[in-house]
Design a protein around this motif. Structure first.
Motif, PDB file in Angstrom:
ATOM      1  N   CYS A   5       0.845  -1.194   0.000  1.00 16.70           N
ATOM      2  CA  CYS A   5       0.000   0.000   0.000  1.00 16.70           C
ATOM      3  C   CYS A   5       0.882   1.245   0.000  1.00 16.70           C
ATOM      4  N   ASN A  28      -5.844  -3.289  -4.046  1.00 16.84           N
ATOM      5  CA  ASN A  28      -6.334  -2.548  -5.207  1.00 16.84           C
ATOM      6  C   ASN A  28      -5.200  -1.746  -5.816  1.00 16.84           C
ATOM      7  N   LEU A  64      -4.910   1.832  -8.073  1.00 18.44           N
ATOM      8  CA  LEU A  64      -5.650   2.985  -8.545  1.00 18.44           C
ATOM      9  C   LEU A  64      -4.955   3.553  -9.778  1.00 18.44           C
ATOM     10  N   ALA A  95      -7.231  -2.298   1.638  1.00 20.35           N
ATOM     11  CA  ALA A  95      -8.665  -2.047   1.743  1.00 20.35           C
ATOM     12  C   ALA A  95      -8.966  -0.847   2.635  1.00 20.35           C
ATOM     13  N   THR A 124      -7.841   2.739   0.673  1.00 17.43           N
ATOM     14  CA  THR A 124      -8.148   3.003  -0.731  1.00 17.43           C
ATOM     15  C   THR A 124      -8.633   4.433  -0.928  1.00 17.43           C
ATOM     16  N   ALA A 182     -10.210   1.978  -9.837  1.00 13.98           N
ATOM     17  CA  ALA A 182      -9.671   0.973  -8.912  1.00 13.98           C
ATOM     18  C   ALA A 182      -9.872  -0.412  -9.511  1.00 13.98           C
ATOM     19  N   ILE A 183      -8.796  -1.179  -9.592  1.00 12.65           N
ATOM     20  CA  ILE A 183      -8.897  -2.566 -10.052  1.00 12.65           C
ATOM     21  C   ILE A 183      -8.327  -3.473  -8.973  1.00 12.65           C
ATOM     22  N   ALA A 184      -8.882  -4.671  -8.866  1.00 13.19           N
ATOM     23  CA  ALA A 184      -8.411  -5.636  -7.871  1.00 13.19           C
ATOM     24  C   ALA A 184      -7.099  -6.246  -8.325  1.00 13.19           C
TER      25      ALA A 184
END
Length: 312
Positions: A170, A181, A183, A195, A198, A212-214
């Motif tokens: 992150c 995720n 961005l 999570a 985000t 945002a994509i997983a």
């Protein structure tokens, strides 16, 4: 150091045969020149010696091209002690002994060892032919959390970090959690976000239109078009998951023109149908890079761009 009856030979061993100490398995004539051999089979001879079959190696430990498998009859003391996983060895440039924790055979046949040192540090890329044998472990070690083999009571720094996720982290300030995720902004910026952060990363980007994509487990990098990049745990090269394939059962490919997802390096090594798969933990990533056919630079290119492709 020469071998004794304690050191029986087995397939996979690499030995150096002393000049004039062996005879040909075909002609039974003495072999005046010394050579190195990668053993493919071994069996006792009628006269108490050992008959071995193997591929002759160059001085740096690569497979010698154009030379057929040799059949050689060896007596005790005619060959060097083969170095195996678990052995204590001495390496050039090091003052302390080390333990062989893994051996990787590269595309040209050279065998590279990972060495575990007394302070718990594992170092990679030691050519097997440059190591000096010290002693053999009384019991063959088993694979540990670091995915290398060593005694369970031995301190290993890489075991401490083995279960950490290899996925990108992150990018929120003060956060070291694994990102779930990515961005993506219209300006080509990409940031990872866990999570819990985000929305905070959204604000950092100052772009409310960011998509945002997983992230797939093992993603090391994400491009602005949503392409996710990981490291294959089988070959150590870059692999890609494309947006259009995100929902597919096996989304990972070796490069943008790859339609099969099959790992050629692993298939050459194992002769088993193998698909690219991401290294999801630090241990898987570490071992994949150490065992890559081109060495630790594999993370910088795909299998298609690997300079060792011409060796296979």
């Amino acid at each position: 150091m020469t071998s004794t009856d304690v050191y029986g030979l087995r397939p996979g061993d690499r030995i150096t045969v002393s000049p004039g100490a062996a005879t040909s398995g075909h002609t039974h004539r003495a072999l005046t020149a010394g050579f190195a051999l990668d053993i493919t089979a071994a069996r006792p001879d009628h006269h108490g010696a050992i008959e071995v079959y193997g591929v002759e190696l160059t001085t740096r430990g690569a497979w010698r091209r154009g030379v057929p498998i040799r059949s050689v009859i060896l007596s005790p003391g005619a060959y060097s002690i083969p170095i195996r996983v678990g052995d204590s060895v001495a390496a050039a440039g090091t003052s302390d002994g080390a333990t062989v924790a893994a051996v990787h055979v590269r595309a040209d046949g050279t065998a590279m060892a990972d060495l575990l040192f007394p302070e718990g540090d594992t170092r990679c890329g030691y050519n097997l032919v440059d190591l000096q044998h010290r002693s053999r472990a009384a019991q063959e070690p088993t694979r540990q959390r670091c995915l290398r083999a060593h005694a369970p009571q031995v301190y290993c720094q890489r075991c401490q970090d083995a279960d950490e996720a290899a996925t990108m982290q992150c990018d929120a300030e003060g956060c070291s959690d694994t990102a779930v995720n990515a961005l993506l902004t219209r300006r080509g910026h990409v940031l990872g976000a866990c999570a819990a952060h985000t929305e905070q990363v959204h604000r950092i980007l100052q772009d409310h239109a960011a998509t945002a994509i997983a992230l797939h487990a093992g993603t090391r990098e994400c491009y602005a078009d949503g392409t996710q990049v990981a490291i294959c745990r089988h070959c150590g090269h870059q692999i890609y998951a494309y947006p259009a394939l995100a929902a597919a059962r096996r989304p990972w490919r070796g490069h943008q023109w790859d339609e099969t997802g099959r790992c050629g390096v692993a298939e050459d090594r194992t002769r088993i149908r193998t698909r690219h798969a991401p290294a999801e933990t630090c241990a898987e990533l570490d071992v994949a890079l150490a065992g890559a056919s081109c060495g630790p630079t594999a993370e910088q290119h795909s299998e298609l761009d690997c300079p060792t492709r011409n060796l296979r």
